[in-house]
Design an enzyme around this catalytic site. Structure first.
Site, PDB file in Angstrom:
ATOM      1  CB  SER A  61       5.091  -7.446 -25.010  1.00 16.44           C
ATOM      2  OG  SER A  61       4.343  -8.212 -24.092  1.00 16.44           O
ATOM      3  CD  GLU A  66      -2.050  -8.486 -29.035  1.00 20.30           C
ATOM      4  OE1 GLU A  66      -1.396  -8.419 -27.985  1.00 20.30           O
ATOM      5  OE2 GLU A  66      -1.632  -8.058 -30.128  1.00 20.30           O
ATOM      6  CG  HIS A  82       1.504 -10.552 -27.492  1.00 20.77           C
ATOM      7  ND1 HIS A  82       0.998  -9.336 -27.078  1.00 20.77           N
ATOM      8  CD2 HIS A  82       2.691 -10.705 -26.843  1.00 20.77           C
ATOM      9  CE1 HIS A  82       1.822  -8.791 -26.200  1.00 20.77           C
ATOM     10  NE2 HIS A  82       2.864  -9.584 -26.046  1.00 20.77           N
TER      11      HIS A  82
END
Length: 298
Positions: free
Chosen positions: A141, A235, A265
């Site tokens: 991320s 996502e 995610h």
């Protein structure tokens, strides 16, 4: 993934309310992720790398003095997360690849907005490289964004680049131009465009989102090392990965894109719960092994 696995995975990744304080978000994130079991074969040892707090992620059977090391950069929108939450992915990646790992506790916004995290990651990278280590940088991320930014910052300083990079569901475009921010919103159990925008505003604190150290998708990626991108189709950040793969290929980077249908995610957090998570981490270890890193895939 089975219906039961999907239910378990989604049981703790529901969209949170907007406008929560960083302290509230950190407490919630830590409650979910900071206490996940790492396995009886894992020991975490506090250390610092280049003056930045970190955890040595020591997995039994992995040579901690090996020439190559994973520098792991945790996710959390540059607002939440820690070296401990990053260990949840650094440990299984270390176990499977045979590479030792260090999970970094870089500074977070809003107390420390851009470029504090980049400065910390670059300092740690310099220290590992200066110690003669062959560095593989990895992150999820925001940590995937930081992985890319660290390489670009190292290139700016004329430093040798890492030997390889692995990113899980990275944010790559903080101008928020990706179409999937809207088209995948209903499919994403964790984020919406508004969530990503809130994290982005907190991290940038007015800085230009077009800066290549903020939006690596907009950078000239020429010369970057082999890159593995893993992402789920469920996502809002899907396009950040798809467009990164295209941009990397256009700049002659050795890039591998691994999209898992229906996965949310950073689905790799579901190791031991979701078959796809275990399989993806094993594929990442095979990818590293194919490039000469690690002592064999477990």
């Amino acid at each position: 993934m089975s219906r039961e696995q999907r239910a378990v995975a989604r049981s703790y990744i529901t969209k949170g309310a907007l406008g929560r304080t960083p302290e509230q978000q950190r407490a919630e994130f830590d409650e979910i992720f900071a206490e996940l079991p790492l396995g009886d074969d894992v020991t975490l040892v506090s250390t610092n790398v280049g003056g930045v707090p970190a955890l040595d992620v020591q997995v039994e059977g992995v040579d901690q003095d090996a020439d190559a090391v994973i520098l792991y950069l945790h996710g959390g929108g540059y607002v939440v997360g820690s070296a401990r939450t990053g260990a949840n992915l650094a440990a299984p990646l270390s176990r499977r690849s045979g590479l030792p790992a260090v999970s970094l506790d870089y500074r977070l916004a809003p107390e420390h907005p851009f470029p504090a995290a980049v400065d910390d990651a670059l300092a740690a990278y310099k220290a590992l490289q200066g110690a003669g280590r062959d560095v593989v940088v990895a992150g999820d991320s925001a940590g995937g964004n930081l992985t890319l930014a660290t390489m670009l910052a190292a290139r700016r300083e004329g430093l040798p680049l890492p030997s390889a990079a692995v990113v899980f569901s990275p944010t790559t475009d903080l101008t928020l131009s990706g179409a999937s921010l809207d088209t995948r919103s209903d499919a994403d159990p964790l984020f919406s465009r508004e969530h990503i925008a809130e994290y982005t505003e907190t991290y940038l604190a007015g800085h230009d989102p077009k800066d290549e150290l903020v939006s690596p998708l907009l950078a000239d990626l020429t010369g970057l090392p082999p890159l593995l991108i893993q992402v789920g189709s469920a996502e809002v950040l899907l396009d950040d990965s798809l467009r990164l793969a295209v941009a990397a290929a256009e700049h002659d980077v050795d890039v591998s894109l691994d999209v898992v249908a229906g996965a949310p995610h950073v689905f790799q957090f579901n190791v031991g719960v979701m078959d796809e998570a275990d399989a993806a981490l094993t594929r990442a270890a095979h990818w590293l092994a194919h490039r000469g890193f690690g002592g064999g895939v477990a």
